[in-house]
Write a protein that holds these residues in place. Structure first.
Motif, short mmCIF file in Angstrom:
data_model
loop_
_atom_site.label_atom_id
_atom_site.label_comp_id
_atom_site.label_asym_id
_atom_site.label_seq_id
_atom_site.Cartn_x
_atom_site.Cartn_y
_atom_site.Cartn_z
N ASN A 1 0.81 -1.23 0.00
CA ASN A 1 0.00 0.00 0.00
C ASN A 1 0.84 1.27 0.00
O ASN A 1 0.30 2.37 0.03
N MET A 2 2.16 1.14 -0.04
CA MET A 2 3.02 2.31 -0.07
C MET A 2 2.97 2.99 -1.43
O MET A 2 2.52 2.41 -2.41
N GLU A 3 3.46 4.23 -1.48
CA GLU A 3 3.53 4.96 -2.74
C GLU A 3 4.41 4.20 -3.73
O GLU A 3 5.41 3.59 -3.35
N ARG A 4 4.04 4.28 -5.00
CA ARG A 4 4.77 3.55 -6.02
C ARG A 4 6.24 3.97 -6.07
O ARG A 4 7.13 3.14 -6.30
N ALA A 5 6.52 5.24 -5.83
CA ALA A 5 7.90 5.71 -5.89
C ALA A 5 8.75 5.04 -4.83
O ALA A 5 9.92 4.70 -5.06
N ILE A 6 8.17 4.80 -3.63
CA ILE A 6 8.91 4.14 -2.56
C ILE A 6 9.15 2.68 -2.91
O ILE A 6 10.26 2.15 -2.71
N ILE A 7 8.14 2.03 -3.46
CA ILE A 7 8.29 0.63 -3.85
C ILE A 7 9.37 0.50 -4.93
O ILE A 7 10.23 -0.38 -4.87
N ASP A 8 9.34 1.39 -5.92
CA ASP A 8 10.33 1.34 -6.99
C ASP A 8 11.74 1.56 -6.46
O ASP A 8 12.70 0.91 -6.89
N GLU A 9 11.87 2.48 -5.50
CA GLU A 9 13.19 2.76 -4.93
C GLU A 9 13.69 1.53 -4.16
O GLU A 9 14.86 1.18 -4.22
N PHE A 10 12.77 0.88 -3.44
CA PHE A 10 13.15 -0.33 -2.70
C PHE A 10 13.61 -1.43 -3.66
O PHE A 10 14.62 -2.10 -3.43
N VAL A 11 12.87 -1.63 -4.76
CA VAL A 11 13.23 -2.65 -5.75
C VAL A 11 14.60 -2.34 -6.35
O VAL A 11 15.43 -3.24 -6.54
N ASP A 12 14.86 -1.07 -6.63
CA ASP A 12 16.15 -0.66 -7.18
C ASP A 12 17.28 -1.01 -6.22
O ASP A 12 18.31 -1.57 -6.61
N CYS A 13 17.10 -0.68 -4.93
CA CYS A 13 18.12 -0.97 -3.92
C CYS A 13 18.32 -2.48 -3.76
O CYS A 13 19.44 -2.96 -3.60
N THR A 14 17.21 -3.23 -3.82
CA THR A 14 17.29 -4.68 -3.69
C THR A 14 18.08 -5.28 -4.85
O THR A 14 18.90 -6.18 -4.66
N THR A 15 17.84 -4.78 -6.05
CA THR A 15 18.58 -5.26 -7.22
C THR A 15 20.07 -5.00 -7.06
O THR A 15 20.90 -5.85 -7.38
N GLU A 16 20.43 -3.82 -6.55
CA GLU A 16 21.84 -3.49 -6.34
C GLU A 16 22.47 -4.43 -5.32
O GLU A 16 23.59 -4.92 -5.51
N CYS A 17 21.76 -4.69 -4.22
CA CYS A 17 22.28 -5.59 -3.19
C CYS A 17 22.47 -7.00 -3.73
O CYS A 17 23.49 -7.65 -3.49
N HIS A 18 21.48 -7.47 -4.49
CA HIS A 18 21.54 -8.82 -5.06
C HIS A 18 22.71 -8.94 -6.03
O HIS A 18 23.44 -9.94 -6.01
N THR A 19 22.91 -7.94 -6.86
CA THR A 19 24.02 -7.94 -7.81
C THR A 19 25.36 -7.95 -7.08
O THR A 19 26.31 -8.64 -7.50
N GLU A 20 25.45 -7.19 -6.00
CA GLU A 20 26.69 -7.14 -5.22
C GLU A 20 27.00 -8.50 -4.59
O GLU A 20 28.15 -8.94 -4.59
N VAL A 21 25.98 -9.17 -4.04
CA VAL A 21 26.18 -10.50 -3.45
C VAL A 21 26.72 -11.47 -4.50
O VAL A 21 27.68 -12.21 -4.27
N GLU A 22 26.10 -11.47 -5.68
CA GLU A 22 26.54 -12.38 -6.74
C GLU A 22 27.97 -12.08 -7.17
O GLU A 22 28.78 -13.00 -7.36
N ALA A 23 28.32 -10.80 -7.31
CA ALA A 23 29.67 -10.42 -7.71
C ALA A 23 30.70 -10.86 -6.66
O ALA A 23 31.79 -11.33 -7.00
N CYS A 24 30.35 -10.72 -5.39
CA CYS A 24 31.27 -11.09 -4.31
C CYS A 24 31.47 -12.61 -4.26
O CYS A 24 32.59 -13.08 -4.05
#
Length: 369
Positions: free
Chosen positions: A17-40
């Motif tokens: 139920n959060m604003e779409r902008a907040i959800i999109d920002e969270f997804v963006d951050c999650t993608t960055e974290c996931h990519t970093e884990v895989e690279a490490c």
């Protein structure tokens, strides 16, 4: 129509139920974290180094904190269990072994998969979440006296063993070179282009579907296979644009604009090299021409522009507006795209094709409602 069985699912209404902008920002951050884990994990498997363990811990801890901030309690609990296992490695970085990295990558993969399932459906698979939580708890107990490869091998098998497959090249296995058919290769390359940024997720798939419907609405005026090939390959040249230009926030210089515009030639030449895709190449070459002759690379106008190019430029503009920004809702973006396209007939777009495109989008809206 029967409702889906949600008896073995979970949901997170506070997050959804959060604003779409907040959800999109969270997804963006999650993608960055996931990519970093895989690279490490890849770096640790190849040559090791405690700095990668610390980087991976920071990413996982950041992901757990973000889950807590947006009310994703089921995910926060999962991340906490994974983090408990990881804390032992952080305290003893010299004890790293590949099975441990495989498991950590698999666990974060599954957490991200559950998140996207939740966003898509409004609920996600509780059985899968509970299995991952149970495996993590068992691992925590089994490794209380020390990290052991066999414990992580068993955990990976319980979860399906997919992490080992994902990074199989790091195990020294041979890679077999097999010649794929053209469409398989083009779809694969298009997926790689879409993976360059979260805002392009599945963009080429949507573009192909829209091109297919627009072509049908116009009476199949372009060979369907040639059109699909053009859609899949039209942005392939963007992969060769330097990041310093691609991510530049200020105005581009004349030379930088020239480099960006070269992407149409690269895509067209790749299709020509494959052989048998001359019409698709012509469409790609023309998809940034404008109806009034002010486009590039050849300043063609009106009927001089390949009809497939006139179709693709409309679809490309529509997708750019509706998928590449996270600060507005989907409906507003869709209407903004339609408004912009209709405001630029005779200058940028062929008015006859725009008319058919309006009908296609109207049908899309009716189906989605």
């Amino acid at each position: 129509m029967n409702s889906p069985d949600t008896s073995a699912t979970f949901t997170c209404p506070e997050f959804l139920n959060m604003e779409r902008a907040i959800i999109d920002e969270f997804v963006d951050c999650t993608t960055e974290c996931h990519t970093e884990v895989e690279a490490c994990v890849r770096a640790l498997n190849q040559h090791g180094g405690p700095e990668y363990i610390h980087r991976m811990f920071r990413s996982m801890h950041s992901l757990k904190g973000n889950c807590q901030m947006v009310g994703l309690t089921p995910f926060k609990d999962l991340m906490h269990r994974v983090e408990e296992i990881f804390a032992q490695l952080r305290a003893n970085p010299d004890q790293y072994f590949q099975e441990l990295g495989d498991f950590l990558l698999m666990a974060t993969d599954q957490i991200v998969d559950l998140l996207y399932e939740l966003l898509k459906n409004g609920h996600a698979d509780e059985t899968r979440r509970a299995l991952l939580a149970g495996v993590c708890e068992t691992l925590r107990q089994q490794t209380a006296g020390g990290l052991r490869p066999e414990a992580f091998r068993e955990a990976i098998e319980m979860l399906g063993g997919r992490a080992a497959e994902k990074i199989s090249n790091d195990r020294g296995e041979r890679v077999s070179l097999q010649l794929q058919d053209d469409f398989t290769l083009m779809r694969y390359l298009a997926e790689k282009i879409d993976a360059l940024t979260v805002f392009r997720k599945d963009r080429n798939i949507r573009s192909v579907d829209m091109a297919r419907e627009l072509n049908a609405a116009l009476g199949q005026i372009v060979d369907p296979r040639q059109l699909e090939a053009a859609v899949l390959m039209h942005d392939m040249g963007m992969a060769f644009i330097p990041h310093s230009i691609f991510n530049k926030e200020t105005n581009l210089s004349r030379e930088e604009i020239r480099i960006v515009q070269e992407h149409v030639q690269i895509g067209a030449q790749l299709l020509m090299r494959l052989g048998g895709w001359d019409e698709a190449a012509a469409i790609v070459l023309d998809h940034h021409e404008r109806y009034d002759g002010s486009g590039y690379p050849n300043h063609k106008k009106a009927e001089q522009i390949h009809v497939g190019g006139r179709m693709l430029t409309i679809i490309d503009t529509f997708c750019s507006i509706t998928t590449e920004r996270s600060d507005r809702s989907y409906k507003k973006s869709l209407l903004s795209a339609i408004s912009e396209i209709n405001a630029n007939i005779h200058t940028q777009f062929d008015p006859n094709i725009v008319g058919a495109f309006n009908d296609v989008v109207r049908s899309m809206m009716m189906r989605s409602s």
